[in-house]
Design an enzyme around this catalytic site. Structure first.
Site, PDB file in Angstrom:
ATOM      1  N   ASP A  15     -14.060  22.887  -8.162  1.00  0.00           N
ATOM      2  CA  ASP A  15     -15.027  23.234  -7.119  1.00  0.00           C
ATOM      3  C   ASP A  15     -14.733  22.528  -5.792  1.00  0.00           C
ATOM      4  O   ASP A  15     -14.713  23.157  -4.733  1.00  0.00           O
ATOM      5  CB  ASP A  15     -16.455  22.877  -7.557  1.00  0.00           C
ATOM      6  N   ARG A 103     -24.766   8.332  -7.121  1.00  0.00           N
ATOM      7  CA  ARG A 103     -24.888   9.200  -5.942  1.00  0.00           C
ATOM      8  C   ARG A 103     -25.256   8.464  -4.657  1.00  0.00           C
ATOM      9  O   ARG A 103     -24.669   8.744  -3.606  1.00  0.00           O
ATOM     10  CB  ARG A 103     -25.868  10.342  -6.215  1.00  0.00           C
ATOM     11  N   ASP A 132     -28.156  16.086  -7.969  1.00  0.00           N
ATOM     12  CA  ASP A 132     -27.191  15.318  -7.181  1.00  0.00           C
ATOM     13  C   ASP A 132     -27.238  15.658  -5.695  1.00  0.00           C
ATOM     14  O   ASP A 132     -27.035  14.801  -4.848  1.00  0.00           O
ATOM     15  CB  ASP A 132     -25.786  15.509  -7.752  1.00  0.00           C
ATOM     16  N   SER A 183     -19.644  20.670 -18.137  1.00  0.00           N
ATOM     17  CA  SER A 183     -19.598  20.005 -16.847  1.00  0.00           C
ATOM     18  C   SER A 183     -19.784  18.506 -17.117  1.00  0.00           C
ATOM     19  O   SER A 183     -20.770  18.089 -17.722  1.00  0.00           O
ATOM     20  CB  SER A 183     -20.721  20.551 -15.961  1.00  0.00           C
TER      21      SER A 183
END
Ligand code: ARG
Length: 408
Positions: A15, A103, A132, A183
């Site tokens: 991605d 994050r 996120d 994922s």
């Protein structure tokens, strides 16, 4: 400030590689930013450097003007994970917040890199469904509200087949690991696994979802005993502290299958999602920290801190790491540090870390007061008056009302 330079949080995955290419096509100068949070060191202690250099090389090969690789392992443990440890932070009672803690650090790194590079735009590859995006964007806004934060995968969701088609068309390499059915996100504090067959909460997690923790069949037949030593709240094991200790603890407790978590959790944006985690070291450390607190802190402190700890976990999860309330909780938690020294012994066996002993120079457990054996120092006479007054309100109510409904 330069509107045509963009700093992209870059993992090297499909991605963010597609995004990098897209930004180039939009005419941006792209700076790829990759943070080393110990994902590879977390288990094997090897191969990390090579893997990260491959990510950097990939970004440059795709056309990034620069690829910045930041070793953020120390910062992650010291400024984020240990603060969470002092709050015994577990979201919904079980998840040590591994992804959530990373994050705000990535937000810091994005902002710092943008300042160094003179960029006015930063970007990430989070989707509009997840937590996120909230964590990164709130972090960026709290640190520098002047920066623009772009989230192309939220503006225009990218399906797997479309990403692969775009990659093929634009010469973005696709490795076979990207065909994995899950994922994955990982750092020293834990590994999260989502999507694929896990989306049906009735499906038991297949063994191939796990990479850090041994299956019940392959765990050692003998327990390992370890002693975690806390010094002013800072954990050490085997005279090692910091990220190296966490990495080593992941290996040993992972071997015993500790820290597997399967949770249907509540995301910030309102939906429920099924997530599987393996968090060996963080699970052991939080278990040990709580055990030491039980011996050192008073009942009042424990009760009140438990409420604060839960709120602290929610702040981390909800992307509010930079909030002043979290700073206030940190100050509260730091106020215990001077007493939070001592040793916790744990037995690691068959998926469970069991505390088998606690010792602290600041412990307020008194064997002389607690014993039912010889040498009892407890003032039994004092208890009589206490019982009388403690129950006085109940007696007062009983005198003026009908017999208690439970009375037969
Ligand atoms: N649900 C977890 C959290 O919000 C894990 C998120 C993992 N992120 C990912 N991109 N796979 O903290």
């Amino acid at each position: 400030m330069n509107d045509k330079t963009i700093v992209l949080a870059y993992s090297g995955g499909l991605d963010t590689s597609v995004l990098l290419k897209r930004f180039l096509l939009e005419g941006y100068d792209v700076i790829a930013l990759t943070a080393d949070l110990g994902e590879s060191d977390a288990i094997a202690g090897g191969g990390a450097a090579a893997a990260l250099h491959a990510v950097k090389a990939k970004a440059l090969a795709l056309g990034a003007r620069d690829a910045v690789l930041v070793d953020a392992k120390d910062r992650f443990i010291e400024d984020f994970a240990l603060k969470a440890l002092h709050a015994n932070a577990l979201y919904e009672g079980v998840y040590p917040l591994s992804a959530a803690l990373s994050r705000p650090l990535i937000a810091h790194l994005l902002v710092e890199t943008a300042h160094v590079q003179g960029a006015s735009v930063v970007a990430h590859g989070c989707t509009g469904k997840g937590n996120d995006q909230v964590r990164i964007e709130l972090g960026v806004r709290a640190l520098d509200p002047q920066l623009t934060c772009r989230a192309p995968l939220r503006e225009q969701p990218l399906s797997r087949p479309d990403a692969i088609a775009f990659a093929k068309e634009h010469g973005v390499p696709i490795s076979h690991t990207q065909e994995k059915p899950y994922s994955i996100d990982a750092n020293l504090w834990g590994r999260s696994i989502e999507a694929g067959v896990l989306e049906d909460p009735w499906n038991a997690p297949p063994e191939d979802a796990y990479a850090w923790t041994a299956s019940p069949e392959s765990r050692p037949a003998e327990a390992d005993e370890i002693v975690i030593e806390f010094e002013d709240g800072i954990p050490h094991w085997d005279r090692v502290d910091g990220w190296e200790m966490v990495a080593r603890l992941n290996v040993l407790s992972g071997k015993h299958g500790i820290g597997r978590i399967d949770l249907v959790e509540d995301r910030v944006i309102g939906l429920k999602s099924r997530e599987v985690y393996e968090c060996p070291a963080s699970t052991v450390l939080i278990t040990a920290h709580k055990a030491l607190e039980r011996v050192v802190l008073t009942r009042d402190e424990l009760r009140f801190k438990a409420l604060c700890d839960q709120r602290y976990s929610e702040l981390i999860y909800d992307g509010l790491w930079m909030s002043p309330l979290r700073d206030a909780f940190d100050a509260f938690n730091a106020s215990f540090a001077a007493r939070m020294s001592g040793k916790v012994r744990l037995s690691l066996y068959q998926g469970v870390a069991t505390v088998t002993g606690v010792q602290s120079p600041y412990g307020i457990y008194s064997e002389a007061l607690a014993t039912y054996g010889k040498g009892d120092a407890f003032d039994h006479n004092a208890a009589e008056g206490f019982v009388k007054l403690h129950g006085l309100p109940l007696e007062l109510v009983a005198r003026v009302t009908a017999p208690h409904p439970e009375l037969v």
